[in-house]
Scaffold this active site. Structure first.
Site, PDB file in Angstrom:
ATOM      1  N   CYS A  38      25.951 -11.101 -10.236  1.00 27.07           N
ATOM      2  CA  CYS A  38      24.845 -10.291 -10.773  1.00 27.07           C
ATOM      3  C   CYS A  38      23.841  -9.852  -9.703  1.00 27.07           C
ATOM      4  CB  CYS A  38      24.126 -11.043 -11.885  1.00 27.07           C
ATOM      5  SG  CYS A  38      23.845 -12.775 -11.521  1.00 27.07           S
ATOM      6  N   HIS A  65      16.880 -10.548 -12.994  1.00 30.46           N
ATOM      7  CA  HIS A  65      16.738 -11.021 -11.613  1.00 30.46           C
ATOM      8  C   HIS A  65      15.920  -9.994 -10.822  1.00 30.46           C
ATOM      9  CE1 HIS A  65      19.484 -14.123 -12.544  1.00 30.46           C
ATOM     10  NE2 HIS A  65      20.541 -13.762 -11.830  1.00 30.46           N
TER      11      HIS A  65
END
Ligand code: A2P
Ligand code: 11C
Length: 329
Positions: free
Chosen positions: A126, A234
């Site tokens: 990711c 994130h």
């Protein structure tokens, strides 16, 4: 189109179901697959109730595509079994990413290298996906020399146990720990396990995966990955040195015009990317773009994305869509 979703009961699996429905993915038969513990469990998809099956039953059904998000060991064991019956596996674990004969794909960047012979295709990590989405167009024009990235990663990247740990700590409840320390009111410079060189596995994924995706080993990346108490999304502080000089205006224009990227960059209005904006979105958000005044051809920026969507589920589903539309199954 027969599609298997391996890991359907997990956190990424749940988001995959949501993204498949939202994008109206062309599926005639959907097989929901999980461990033996979950066989028989019922999950609804687009108003229909589907029953979770086991891996043996799913392989026997010979789906056209299998989306895997059930951990590295399940992928290592089962992806080849699906591939052997003609299924194309799109794997979200780290099991196959750095294998020389497996392709590591971010559709906007390198889906054109896929062929009918690719039966196990790897989805990047990711934090890598959101980074390369922004680096790729800049690399084309200005050529990357060196990247220094520090991440601020949400607990959802670790999984359900970590989300629970944070919620328990916020509520003052003692429970199972996913991390060696509390995460609420804390920051852990420790994502995934430590390797022999003192870096974590997450940091080494960030250092290695972009070179493979961009098919260029002439630039270098060094990373520090930090877990912070955010629920989802994130963030990354990125310092990039290019071989060639640039105009900040041209960089902003290029990123603004790149599909999949949203520019949020206006200090006058306090406009910059944040996890709360990125939540549940498929785009990668970039802002705080400014020249690094300490050395030539260098800039700083801030990149945020929903790690479960573009960082996992959405990217895998985009690969599946590419295979279907380009008749590569
Ligand atoms: P299950 O719910 O039956 O354990 P997460 O990453 O959120 O923990 O989710 C992991 C996903 O992978 C879940 O759907 C989980 O199923 C599935 N899974 C874990 N181990 C296996 C296994 N050995 N075989 C098949 N599915 C597995
Ligand atoms: C994290 N990046 O946030 C991880 C999660 O290699 O696919 C995904 C791990 C991987 O901790």
């Amino acid at each position: 189109m027969k599609l298997a979703l391996v890991g359907a009961t997990g956190m990424v699996g749940e988001v995959m179901l949501k993204v498949l429905a939202e994008r109206n993915f062309p599926v005639d038969e959907l097989l929901l697959v999980a461990s033996e513990r979950s066989v028989g469990k019922q999950i609804s998809f687009k108003g229909k109730t589907l029953t979770v099956i086991g891996l043996n039953e799913a392989v026997a059904a010979k789906p056209h595509i299998a989306l895997f998000s059930a951990g590295g060991s399940t992928s290592l064991e089962w992806a080849p079994k699906f591939a052997a019956v003609g299924t194309t596996v799109i794997d979200n674990s780290s099991a196959w990413r750095m294998e020389a004969d497996k392709k590591l794909i971010v559709p906007e960047i390198n889906a054109h290298i896929l062929t009918k012979d690719d039966k196990i295709i790897a989805n990047p990590n990711c934090s890598t996906i959101q980074l390369v989405m922004v680096l790729a167009p800049l690399h084309k024009k200005y050529k990357l020399k060196r990247v220094v990235v520090s991440t601020y990663q949400s607990v959802s990247g670790t999984g359900l146990k970590a989300v629970k740990q944070m919620e328990n700590e916020m509520a003052g409840i003692k429970g199972e720990m996913a991390y060696p320390y509390p995460i609420h009111k804390n920051a852990l410079p420790h994502c995934d396990v430590f390797e022999e060189n003192g870096y974590t596995k997450e940091e080494m994924k960030l250092a290695r995966e972009p070179q493979k995706i961009l098919n260029d080993r002439t630039f270098s990346i060094t990373a520090t990955a930090v877990r912070i108490p955010t629920a989802g999304g994130h963030s990354e502080s990125v310092n990039v040195q290019f071989e060639n000089d640039f105009e900040l205006g041209a960089i902003r224009k290029m990123l603004h015009e790149t599909p999949g990227i949203v520019l949020q960059d206006n200090t006058d209005t306090n406009t910059y990317p944040m996890p709360i904006y990125a939540h549940d979105k498929d785009d990668v958000f970039v802002g705080r773009i400014r020249r690094d005044e300490t050395q030539p051809n260098t800039l700083n920026m801030w990149i945020v994305s929903d790690n479960l969507r573009k960082g996992a589920a959405t990217n895998a589903i985009q690969i599946a869509e590419y295979l279907i539309y380009h008749k590569l199954l």
